[in-house]
Design an enzyme around this catalytic site. Structure first.
Site, PDB file in Angstrom:
ATOM      1  N   GLU A   1      34.926  51.558  -0.278  1.00 54.54           N
ATOM      2  CA  GLU A   1      35.173  51.976  -1.665  1.00 54.54           C
ATOM      3  C   GLU A   1      35.658  50.800  -2.502  1.00 54.54           C
ATOM      4  O   GLU A   1      35.207  50.587  -3.626  1.00 54.54           O
ATOM      5  CB  GLU A   1      36.252  53.072  -1.677  1.00 54.54           C
ATOM      6  CG  GLU A   1      35.677  54.449  -2.065  1.00 54.54           C
ATOM      7  CD  GLU A   1      36.750  55.512  -2.044  1.00 54.54           C
ATOM      8  OE1 GLU A   1      36.734  56.277  -1.074  1.00 54.54           O
ATOM      9  OE2 GLU A   1      37.609  55.500  -2.970  1.00 54.54           O
TER      10      GLU A   1
ATOM     11  N   ASP B   1      32.273  32.308  -5.939  1.00 51.15           N
ATOM     12  CA  ASP B   1      33.125  31.959  -4.796  1.00 51.15           C
ATOM     13  C   ASP B   1      34.423  32.780  -4.853  1.00 51.15           C
ATOM     14  O   ASP B   1      35.004  32.960  -5.935  1.00 51.15           O
ATOM     15  CB  ASP B   1      33.453  30.459  -4.914  1.00 51.15           C
ATOM     16  CG  ASP B   1      34.140  29.910  -3.703  1.00 51.15           C
ATOM     17  OD1 ASP B   1      33.551  29.964  -2.629  1.00 51.15           O
ATOM     18  OD2 ASP B   1      35.275  29.430  -3.846  1.00 51.15           O
TER      19      ASP B   1
HETATM   20  O1  TEU Z   1      35.103  30.862   1.173  1.00 51.36           O
HETATM   21  C1  TEU Z   1      36.027  31.947   0.938  1.00 51.36           C
HETATM   22  C2  TEU Z   1      36.821  32.255   2.170  1.00 51.36           C
HETATM   23  O2  TEU Z   1      36.713  31.597   3.132  1.00 51.36           O
HETATM   24  C3  TEU Z   1      37.843  33.329   2.125  1.00 51.36           C
HETATM   25  O3  TEU Z   1      37.319  34.313   1.299  1.00 51.36           O
HETATM   26  C4  TEU Z   1      38.117  33.864   3.539  1.00 51.36           C
HETATM   27  O4  TEU Z   1      37.058  33.555   4.394  1.00 51.36           O
HETATM   28  C5  TEU Z   1      38.211  35.361   3.584  1.00 51.36           C
HETATM   29  O5  TEU Z   1      39.047  35.797   2.570  1.00 51.36           O
HETATM   30  C6  TEU Z   1      38.724  35.765   4.969  1.00 51.36           C
HETATM   31  O6  TEU Z   1      39.089  37.117   4.988  1.00 51.36           O
HETATM   32  C7  TEU Z   1      34.690  30.236  -0.023  1.00 51.36           C
HETATM   33  C8  TEU Z   1      33.624  29.208   0.286  1.00 51.36           C
HETATM   34  O7  TEU Z   1      32.490  29.863   0.854  1.00 51.36           O
HETATM   35  C9  TEU Z   1      34.200  28.186   1.240  1.00 51.36           C
HETATM   36  O8  TEU Z   1      33.216  27.231   1.658  1.00 51.36           O
HETATM   37  C10 TEU Z   1      35.343  27.466   0.535  1.00 51.36           C
HETATM   38  O9  TEU Z   1      35.953  26.567   1.455  1.00 51.36           O
HETATM   39  C11 TEU Z   1      36.384  28.481   0.024  1.00 51.36           C
HETATM   40  O10 TEU Z   1      35.806  29.595  -0.655  1.00 51.36           O
HETATM   41  C12 TEU Z   1      37.310  27.810  -0.972  1.00 51.36           C
HETATM   42  O11 TEU Z   1      36.587  27.559  -2.162  1.00 51.36           O
END
Ligand code: TEU
Length: 530
Positions: free
Chosen positions: A281, A214
């Site tokens: 990159e 994540d």
């Molecule tokens: O999502 C990550 C996220 O949402 C961010 O990376 C964002 O979307 C991105 O940087 C936008 O540019 C993950 C999980 O998939 C989500 O369900 C969770 O809510 C989140 O992390 C927090 O753990």
């Protein structure tokens, strides 16, 4: 339980099973409920392994099932080495892994290293210990700005809306890139690194085949925590090339090298990173040989139903990994974005276009991730306000409805909710009554159903020599259309997003997403030829 010694490195390298695998993302709370509490659980997944084997997937990605107060539906982890009672217990997990392996399905699990829950014992200790303590050093606490420290340490905003800082009674502020219930961990702290290694080994020793990491572009923060450039943030859209100091900081690669070092001790296991990084990159840096095995890129998710946009997404994604020896990773949906049937227009047109895009996606070289019920053609659901639970809804002041619409429990059988998902009529999110025609039961024997299309396409992808090779060559095509050929095996995939039928490329039709128009490819349709 398998130990890392079960596979020699040589066998493991050969069995880089993930390089062309089809993963199925199980959104655990919405897949299948075994104990009638209206929420999906681990034994529920186990009861549906036969279906997943019939569908033809190679591996599962289980979203977080760890102890959590569920402020962000499990992505706020209070204990990364225990199962939340809502989903079962460690014995249920072990049963699931054993049975999945019996069904020749591998199991990968979510890892949430960027932050913990605010109810994690570490954060509770940090609140008690006060400024300057070693307990606070495990997180990112800072004095506020302004003469009385009443302003946040910088202008960072949370991905869910609102400031990314929350003040505690003694005047310090702590960072949370997501909800206040998800304090960011300080990855400079040795105990934070050691604890993640413990978690990796805990699940690897229980026989998991890998991880989905994540916010894999998070964790490392810039030293000075300098202000960010505030731009209107379209939820779920890849940030553009202006660097966002909250994410994609160079220090993150050392963390991934540490993770990879641990995993190399468990041959045959893999890790895929959730990497919201648009620059090819910088994206490629995450999948170097000593870092992640795979990296999600979301270009196909972000592309509309337009042949040129889809072709650009495909070419960009392949170019991003071309120099790394890593396969591309393709997905059309997940638990954070509007389901693609709805993105492509909803209703019959959305379904028709989703069928076409499924054939495009499954024709591509590399790794596929399917999302929880997409094989049934599930649309996003317009839920009533009272049902919304995503932290985005509250934190955006009820301006962003959040992601619940793509997380409604799967309909399995029957003619009314809970459609066999649970014995409880009140499921954690309400299912639409009109999903009666979308159940797995209603589609299984219907050769024209979305489920039958997925099953047939996955069977061909696994068994047909046309899918060999990693390179594509593109044919000339009429406006609004494209056709590519797998250079290794010769499979041709054509897509028509124009408003009119077009001549088919040469070849024998292997599978089409909808009826042909004589010897022409109709609009909103894709076809495989050999
Ligand atoms: O999502 C990550 C996220 O949402 C961010 O990376 C964002 O979307 C991105 O940087 C936008 O540019 C993950 C999980 O998939 C989500 O369900 C969770 O809510 C989140 O992390 C927090 O753990």
């Amino acid at each position: 339980m398998r130990r890392s010694s079960d596979l020699t490195p040589e066998i493991a390298e050969e069995s880089a099973w993930w390089r062309d695998a089809v993963f199925y993302q199980v959104y655990v709370r919405s897949f299948a409920d075994s104990n009638g509490d209206g929420v999906g659980d681990l034994d529920g997944i186990r009861s549906r392994l036969g279906y997943l084997e019939l569908l033809g997937v190679d591996a599962l990605w289980l979203t977080p099932f760890y102890r959590s107060p569920m402020a962000d539906h499990g992505y706020d982890v209070a204990d990364p080495r225990d199962v939340d009672p809502l989903f079962g217990d460690l014995a249920a997990f072990d049963r699931l892994v054993a049975d999945a392996h019996e069904h020749n399905i591998r199991v990968t699990v979510d890892l949430v290293p960027n932050h913990s829950s605010d109810l994690h014992e570490w954060f509770q200790e940090a609140l008690q210990a006060g400024p300057g303590s070693m307990e606070r050093a495990r997180y990112i606490f800072r004095e506020g700005r302004g003469f009385d420290g009443s302003q946040p340490p910088n202008n960072w905003v949370s991905v869910f809306g609102g400031p990314a800082w929350t003040r505690v009674p003694d005047g310090q502020w702590y960072l949370h890139l997501f909800a206040p219930e998800q304090p960011d961990l300080n990855w400079e702290h040795p105990e934070v690194r050691a604890d993640l290694e413990r978690t990796l080994r805990f699940w690897l020793d229980r026989g998991v085949d890998g991880f989905r990491i994540d916010v894999a572009h998070g964790m490392a923060k810039p030293e000075g925590l300098q202000d960010m450039e505030i731009r209107t943030q379209v939820p779920g859209v890849l940030s553009d090339d202006v660097h966002d100091p909250r994410f994609d900081n160079d220090g993150v690669h050392e963390i991934h090298r540490m993770i990879r070092k641990v995993m190399d001790g468990y041959p045959g296991t893999m890790a895929v990173g959730e990497i919201w990084v648009k620059d090819d990159e910088r994206f490629a840096a995450y999948v170097r040989p000593d870092e992640l095995h795979l990296g999600f890129n979301f270009r196909l998710v972000e592309a509309g139903f337009d042949a040129d946009a889809v072709r650009t997404a495909i070419e960009h994604s392949l170019a991003a990994v071309a120099l790394t020896g890593t396969p591309a990773t393709w997905t059309l949906s997940n638990h954070d974005v509007v389901r693609h049937v709805t993105r492509y227009g909803g209703g019959a047109l959305g379904e028709q276009r989703a069928r076409a895009m499924t054939l495009v996606e499954l024709a591509l070289p590399g790794v596929i991730y399917l999302y929880n019920g997409e094989e049934l053609g599930l649309p996003n659901v317009e839920l009533p306000d009272w049902a919304l639970q995503d932290p985005t809804w509250e934190r955006s002041g009820h301006t962003e409805r959040g992601r619940d619409g793509c997380r409604v429990p799967i309909p399995w059988e029957g003619t009314s909710p809970p459609f066999g998902f649970s014995t409880a009529v009140n499921t954690w999110l309400p299912q639409p009554n009109e999903w009666d025609h979308l159940t797995a039961e209603a589609q299984l024997e219907d050769p024209g159903s979305m489920l039958s299309l997925y099953r047939e396409a996955l069977e061909h992808r696994k068994s047909n020599a046309g899918f060999a090779g990693e390179e594509l060559e593109w044919y000339g095509a009429p406006a609004g259309c494209f056709a590519f050929r797998r250079k290794g095996g010769g499979l041709i995939c054509a897509l028509n997003t124009s408003g009119a039928s077009v001549p088919l490329p040469p070849g024998q039709v292997l599978l089409s997403s909808g009826p042909m128009d004589g010897d022409q490819l109709p609009p909103d349709t894709a076809v495989w030829l050999v």
